[in-house]
Design an enzyme around this catalytic site. Structure first.
Site, PDB file in Angstrom:
ATOM      1  N   SER A 124       0.830  -1.212   0.000  1.00  0.00           N
ATOM      2  CA  SER A 124       0.000   0.000   0.000  1.00  0.00           C
ATOM      3  C   SER A 124       0.859   1.256   0.000  1.00  0.00           C
ATOM      4  O   SER A 124       2.021   1.239   0.446  1.00  0.00           O
ATOM      5  CB  SER A 124      -0.890  -0.016   1.244  1.00  0.00           C
ATOM      6  OG  SER A 124      -1.479   1.235   1.491  1.00  0.00           O
ATOM      7  N   TYR A 148      -0.974   0.196  10.133  1.00  0.00           N
ATOM      8  CA  TYR A 148      -1.151  -0.568   8.892  1.00  0.00           C
ATOM      9  C   TYR A 148       0.049  -0.385   7.973  1.00  0.00           C
ATOM     10  O   TYR A 148       0.611  -1.348   7.460  1.00  0.00           O
ATOM     11  CB  TYR A 148      -2.431  -0.107   8.209  1.00  0.00           C
ATOM     12  CG  TYR A 148      -2.694  -0.732   6.862  1.00  0.00           C
ATOM     13  CD1 TYR A 148      -3.151  -2.039   6.750  1.00  0.00           C
ATOM     14  CD2 TYR A 148      -2.508   0.001   5.687  1.00  0.00           C
ATOM     15  CE1 TYR A 148      -3.407  -2.613   5.511  1.00  0.00           C
ATOM     16  CE2 TYR A 148      -2.765  -0.557   4.447  1.00  0.00           C
ATOM     17  CZ  TYR A 148      -3.213  -1.863   4.361  1.00  0.00           C
ATOM     18  OH  TYR A 148      -3.459  -2.417   3.130  1.00  0.00           O
ATOM     19  N   LYS A 152       2.786  -3.293   6.795  1.00  0.00           N
ATOM     20  CA  LYS A 152       3.067  -3.576   5.388  1.00  0.00           C
ATOM     21  C   LYS A 152       4.539  -3.340   5.061  1.00  0.00           C
ATOM     22  O   LYS A 152       5.153  -4.115   4.315  1.00  0.00           O
ATOM     23  CB  LYS A 152       2.174  -2.721   4.481  1.00  0.00           C
ATOM     24  CG  LYS A 152       0.725  -3.158   4.441  1.00  0.00           C
ATOM     25  CD  LYS A 152       0.581  -4.524   3.794  1.00  0.00           C
ATOM     26  CE  LYS A 152      -0.864  -4.919   3.583  1.00  0.00           C
ATOM     27  NZ  LYS A 152      -1.025  -6.239   2.936  1.00  0.00           N
TER      28      LYS A 152
END
Length: 323
Positions: A124, A148, A152
């Site tokens: 992402s 998040y 990642k």
């Protein structure tokens, strides 16, 4: 060829499954088996020549994937994840699903001797954040500003190192914000980017939680699926020395998105968007960069959408066809 998809019941997993079944091959080789894994049992239409194996499985359970990895899939799509806002709200859940399950998958591949298996993970733009240059590229330092994005980023580094060691043949695709997603809003911080188009075009009200001058880096679902399929065809030496690729998206402001909504749906559709500032969502999304130099992805054959009008018109056509 045997392909394994984690997170196969999710939006991207379903789209990817459909594309694989339609094409019937990966990198010029006939697809003979497709294994679909998720927390709930994925659903796929029966196929005459492709063996479908759909399983409900908690991949965070120790050794959960070992038996499947022992059957030596040649391509693994790792799409299972807890989305951005949920990972921010529940640190332990995000770490378990987004990071620890990925590490367990890599260790399972290592134990099974899957050095030649292409493992493709969806990452992402959230791996970036903070004070950044106006335009980023694949090698801009990762400075995530959310749990998040941090999870990642850690997975990206692990996949690169396992690939460097010859334990796996990894490829990470950094996905732009996917617009327009069908269905209903979810827990992703970027969910509004689809909602402010999807709901008004369907006659419903939508809330916009961010300022209209905020910019996003976006890509259509179809182009993302095309990129996932293309990633399985890339030669390993094309991915050296760093396995992460920022896909070629479009930079668009929320205001420009709403103008396209007006162009396609008229003033009535635009009037269905209500502006309701939500600082928590704005803080997450505003930390994501919106401008990228993606020449590397383009050299490797990844393709961007032509413009935002095309993205929305394609969504409208697909929804009408589904009805």
């Amino acid at each position: 060829m045997h392909v394994l998809i984690t997170g196969a019941a999710g939006f991207l997993g379903q789209r990817l499954t459909g594309a694989l079944l339609e094409r019937g091959q990966v990198d010029g080789k006939a697809l003979t088996r497709l294994t679909l894994v998720d927390q709930i049992e994925p659903v796929a239409p029966p196929h005459d020549t492709i063996r479908l194996d759909c399983r409900a499985m908690d991949i965070t359970r120790p050794g959960a994937l070992d038996s499947l990895l022992g059957e030596r899939p040649e391509v693994i799509y790792h799409l299972a994840a807890v989305v951005s806002a949920a990972a921010e709200a529940e640190l332990d859940l995000g770490m378990t699903v987004n990071f620890e399950a990925t590490r367990a998958l890599l260790e399972g591949c290592r134990a099974a001797g899957l050095a030649e298996t292409r493992l493709i993970m969806a990452s992402s733009v959230a791996v970036y954040g903070g004070e950044l240059p106006d335009t980023l590229d694949d090698m801009t330092a990762l400075t995530p500003q959310s749990s998040y994005g941090t999870q990642k980023a850690m997975c990206e580094l692990l996949i690169n190192d396992y690939s460097r060691r010859g334990l796996i043949d990894g490829c990470v695709l950094r996905l732009p914000t996917i617009v327009v997603r069908p269905g209903r809003p979810n827990a992703a911080a970027s969910s509004f980017a689809s909602s402010i188009l999807r709901e008004p075009l369907g006659g419903e009200t939508a809330l916009c939680p961010v300022p209209t001058d905020l910019e996003l880096f976006v890509m259509s679902p179809g182009r993302v699926v095309d990129a996932l399929l293309h990633a399985a065809t890339l030669p390993s030496d094309a991915l050296v020395p760093y396995r992460s690729i920022m896909l070629p998206g479009l930079t668009v402001s929320v205001a420009a998105m709403l103008e396209v909504l007006r162009d396609i749906g008229g003033e009535e559709a635009l009037a269905r968007v209500q502006h309701a500032p939500e600082p928590r969502i704005e803080a997450i999304v505003a930390s994501w960069p919106a401008r990228f130099e993606t020449r590397r992805a383009e050299r490797l054959g990844f393709v961007a959408d032509r413009d935002f009008h095309e993205i929305v018109r394609t969504f409208v056509a697909e929804r009408q066809a589904a009805r």
